[in-house]
Design a protein around this motif. Structure first.
Motif, short mmCIF file in Angstrom:
data_model
loop_
_atom_site.label_atom_id
_atom_site.label_comp_id
_atom_site.label_asym_id
_atom_site.label_seq_id
_atom_site.Cartn_x
_atom_site.Cartn_y
_atom_site.Cartn_z
N ARG A 105 0.77 -1.20 -0.05
CA ARG A 105 -0.12 0.08 -0.04
C ARG A 105 0.93 1.33 -0.06
O ARG A 105 0.65 2.16 -0.58
CB ARG A 105 -0.78 -0.04 1.13
N SER A 149 -8.83 -1.90 -2.98
CA SER A 149 -8.89 -1.01 -1.58
C SER A 149 -10.23 -1.57 -1.04
O SER A 149 -11.18 -2.03 -1.45
CB SER A 149 -9.12 0.39 -1.81
N GLY A 150 -9.81 -1.94 0.47
CA GLY A 150 -11.02 -2.72 1.35
C GLY A 150 -10.74 -4.02 1.40
O GLY A 150 -11.15 -4.36 2.50
N HIS A 199 -8.03 -5.10 4.26
CA HIS A 199 -7.72 -4.76 5.65
C HIS A 199 -8.46 -5.73 6.65
O HIS A 199 -9.48 -6.38 6.02
CB HIS A 199 -8.53 -3.35 6.14
N SER A 212 -9.06 0.41 11.95
CA SER A 212 -8.46 0.27 10.52
C SER A 212 -8.79 1.71 9.82
O SER A 212 -9.97 2.09 9.84
CB SER A 212 -9.19 -0.70 9.65
N HIS A 251 -8.61 3.68 6.25
CA HIS A 251 -8.33 3.20 4.84
C HIS A 251 -8.04 4.63 4.33
O HIS A 251 -9.05 5.33 4.15
CB HIS A 251 -9.73 2.77 4.32
N ASP A 252 -7.00 5.00 3.59
CA ASP A 252 -6.72 6.05 2.65
C ASP A 252 -7.35 7.31 3.25
O ASP A 252 -8.07 7.94 2.24
CB ASP A 252 -7.26 5.63 1.37
N ASP A 284 -2.92 5.10 5.80
CA ASP A 284 -3.65 3.60 5.51
C ASP A 284 -3.05 2.80 6.62
O ASP A 284 -1.86 2.91 6.86
CB ASP A 284 -3.20 3.13 4.22
#
Lengths: 313, 499
Positions: free
Chosen positions: A11, A53-54, A57, A64, A66-67, A82
């Motif tokens: 990532r 993405s998604g 994780h 978590s 995410h971006d 991230d």
């Protein structure tokens, strides 16, 4: 663990492609070296294909991110963060002033709006998992001249459980008192909060989070401006929390004590420079990337690393 | 649910009683003083009782004792209505004002009350256009409420949409709305539809014209405010103390702020007729500010603020009933201000007097401990049994000869020292025991600093001098356990640095 590191590295590579020209952040030369600490992983991740993405994780992670990008007045403060918090760990968030450490916590708690990205607590959005999260704001964020006692402040941690319009009953007062004695402040329960020292005020804040009985704790500089005894007491409580399987993220300023206090560390300077187990990530080169040319801090870090190595051997 | 707020009320009441504790007699004294202050104000202002006197009559004439008693004891029906109405207004304003103040929104109330004026004027114009009398109170208050709300919304909008600070936004809204209101009043003057006289009373207030219906309205608003603050006590206190924590817990800030501001709007609008829009802010701000000097707890602070507001309303309305030329709004505000001044001086929590006495006591105790320590250390380092001279003591610390002599005098009358040979001083048995305790605490603290805080021993002395006096017995106990082995507990440990 190994898996998540690998993913993190991959990532990392992606987010760097997406990021704005690196000169903006003054960390141009550091990019490739971010993964230097995870060399075994880097080779594998270089070959691995992009993952949507998604999916990458783990859904059961206590936290978590995410971006996530956060901007104040159009100026980005955090860029493409991230992160997956490993469960049951003490995680230090370290970085220079203005690196966005407090903003990171506030964005997770939805206190500041996110420009993009998603945050989940044990797989669900924060607003559905509030009960699982305890927050310790910066001590300076409130007016300590407010007419309440230490016990009243701690009891505020139970308000969400009590619910709308109901009074604070004895049951909750007792819970608050128990939390106060856990931080060694039972004798000060009836003191007005302005009569407490800085360290005692910080302990009251910690007790307010403890009484929530959360699974994830977010603490904004719990060690700022406290005396040595309080620092020890807080560290002991953080270790107790971890041993009970709770996850703690704490913004921390004193590089010297990082290896001693935290199992994991996130080095942050507007984006995550590196994150992982302290002994792997808390290295001189990573700190250099995080802090740039601030030499005095690097000196501190050198001491800290020497101590950290001595501790781990 | 119905049991909930009631239970809390009694809890708050009990807490208040406890909190007042030692201050109870002072509160009674305060109330007495207030009455006296206001009576003398009325005298000084060349008051004349009764409306039959001519305007040129400026003779100093005090109301008779019977008249004063009539008013204070509410014997007359009209007075009763007015006084009870203003009392309830003061109560409600004091209660909600406490939360407004703690939310740091005091001036929002001011902008709000000024913003109501164009609403009142517009409501008058609209009502006369549609053939009404134009003076229907509910109509005027509705207009006031709408514009008060618009004013608050404008402040929030200016603050949110631009990067101007709140005080700037408040200044703009307050003055512009008031200006708009004054212009509209000018327009009304020119209108040929009936008289607009009486609208100005919303600016300065006109308590004497209060009707039973007005008083009932005030009573309803005050009751609603008090009940609202009891019901939302927990939520309001959390929001006022720590907004970001409250939000992180999922409490809706906008809704709670909205409820709070709605109560402020209600009390303000209701109070316009009584004290006027310029002075309304005083009833919201001054009683809570005064109450803060009497308690460190929120519940008692709210109650005391309500009480001070009520007393201000009572005294203000009574005085203005006795002296018809004194406007009630102004007298109410002045009464509240006297309560504030008295609280500031005599308040048991943060009053100037209490703090001065505490400071003085602390200085005394520090000076005593310094003296005992200097004597003890002089004896310890081998001073003759003849005692310690003043010169040696003077050199031991930086203190003036006068301060030292005062200390010696006090120590002597306390039996801690006795005169030795040739103007020297010796510790008595009791003095030596006391000095040993002081020195032991001091050195334990020094040891603590040396061993625990990485402070060089040479830097410790000064710090310890200041900190040991703040150190409680519990801490000393802890240090003993930490630092002194059991067998040496009674012994004074040696100083960790050269004396």
């Amino acid at each position: 663990m190994h898996r998540s590191l690998k993913e993190e590295a991959s990532r990392d590579a992606r987010s760097h492609e997406r990021a704005e020209p690196s000169s903006e952040f003054g960390v141009a030369s550091s990019r490739v070296d971010v993964r230097g600490t995870q060399t075994t992983v880097t080779a594998a991740s270089a070959a691995s294909p992009r993952i949507a993405s998604g999916e990458e994780h783990p859904s059961n992670s206590p936290l978590s991110i995410h971006d996530m990008t956060v901007a104040y007045h159009r100026k980005p403060v955090l860029w493409d963060v991230d992160f997956d918090a490993p469960e049951g760990r003490l995680i230090g968030i370290v970085g220079p002033n203005g690196a966005g450490k407090s903003t990171l916590l506030k964005a997770v708690l939805e206190l500041v709006p996110k420009a993009s990205g998603r945050v989940t607590i044990y797989g669900a959005p924060y607003r559905r998992q509030r009960r699982l999260v305890g927050y310790v704001p910066q001590r300076e964020s409130v007016d300590w001249d407010f007419p309440v006692s230490a016990l009243d402040v701690v009891a505020m941690g139970t308000y969400a459980r009590i619910g709308w319009l109901r009074p604070v009953t004895r049951k909750y007062r007792d819970a608050a008192l128990a939390a106060l004695s856990r931080v060694g402040m039972a004798d000060y329960a009836d003191r007005q909060i302005s009569q407490l020292s800085g360290g005692q005020q910080q302990r009251v804040f910690l007790a307010r989070a403890l009484v929530q009985d959360a699974k994830v704790y977010l603490m904004d500089e719990p060690f700022a401006g406290v005396d040595a005894a309080t620092e020890k007491a807080i560290v002991r409580i953080l270790h107790d929390l971890r041993d009970a399987g709770r996850t703690v993220l704490a913004v921390h300023h004193d590089l010297q004590t990082v290896p001693e206090y935290f199992d994991h560390v996130m080095l942050l300077n507007m984006r995550i420079v590196a994150s992982g187990p302290t002994r792997d990530v808390f290295t001189r080169e990573n700190l250099q990337k995080t802090y740039g040319g601030r030499l005095t801090l690097l000196e501190q870090a050198a001491h800290a690393m020497a101590r950290g190595i001595a501790n781990s051997e | 649910m119905s049991a909930g707020p009631g239970g809390r009320e009694s809890v708050i009441g009990a807490a208040c009683w406890r909190g007042l504790g030692c201050g109870r007699t002072r509160v009674v004294g305060l109330l007495g003083a207030l009455v006296i202050v206001c009576a003398s104000t009325s005298a000084a202002a060349q008051a004349s009782f009764g409306r039959s006197k001519s305007l040129a009559d400026t003779r100093l004439e005090l109301p008779s004792a019977a008249q004063v008693a009539d008013v204070l004891l509410l014997r007359e029906y009209n007075t009763r209505v007015v006084v009870i109405g203003t009392m309830l207004l003061g109560l409600g304003a004091g209660v909600i004002g406490t939360f407004l103040l703690l939310r740091k929104r005091a001036l929002m109330g001011d902008a709000l009350s000024h913003a109501t004026l164009p609403g009142i004027a517009l409501a008058f114009i609209v009502m006369t256009r549609f053939g009404g009398s134009g003076k229907s109170l509910p109509g005027l208050l509705l207009g006031a409420t709408i514009f008060g709300g618009i004013g608050v919304a404008c402040v929030l909008l200016i603050r949110g949409a631009t990067r101007l600070k709140e005080d700037t936004a408040l200044g703009i809204v307050l003055s512009v709305f008031f200006g708009l209101g004054v212009s509209l009043l000018g327009v009304i003057q020119k209108m040929d539809t009936g008289s607009a006289a009486g609208l100005e009373s919303f600016i300065y207030g006109k308590t004497a014209s209060m009707l039973v219906s007005d008083a009932k309205l005030i009573a309803g608003a005050a009751a609603l405010t008090v009940v609202g603050c009891v019901v939302f006590y927990k939520e309001f206190s959390l929001l006022c103390f720590d907004e970001s924590f409250a939000r992180s817990q999922g409490w809706p800030r906008l809704l709670l702020d909205g409820v709070m501001m709605a109560m402020v709007v209600m009390i303000t609008v209701i109070g316009l007729g009584a004290v006027g829009l310029i002075l309304m802010i005083a009833l919201l701000v001054i009683p809570p500010a005064a109450a803060r000097f009497w308690s460190h707890r929120l519940g008692p602070t709210v109650l005391i603020a309500g009480g001070i507001g009520a007393v201000s309303g009572w005294v203000g309305a009574s005085v203005s009933a006795l002296a018809a030329r004194l406007p009630a709004g102004a007298i109410i505000v002045l009464t509240a201000a006297s309560a504030f001044v008295l609280s500031m001086i005599f308040g048991v929590r943060r009053g100037v007097l209490v703090r001065a006495v505490e400071q003085w006591r602390l200085r005394r105790s520090v000076a005593r401990q310094h003296l005992l320590r200097a004597m003890y250390e002089a004896e310890e380092s081998g001073a003759a049994a003849a005692g310690v001279g003043e010169g040696a003591l003077l050199r031991a610390r930086t203190w003036s000869r006068r301060a030292l002599r005062g200390g010696l005098r006090r120590a002597r009358s306390a039996g801690e020292i006795e005169p030795g040979d040739a103007g020297r001083w010796r510790l008595t048995e009791a003095g030596r025991a006391a000095a040993a305790r002081v020195v032991r605490n001091h050195r334990l603290w020094e040891l603590y600093l040396v061993t625990h805080a990485d402070i060089a021993p040479s830097h410790v002395d000064r710090d310890a001098d200041e900190l040991e006096h703040v150190l409680g017995a519990a801490m000393v106990e802890e240090l003993e356990l930490l630092l002194v082995r059991d067998e040496s507990r009674a012994v004074v440990p040696a100083s960790p640095h050269a004396l």
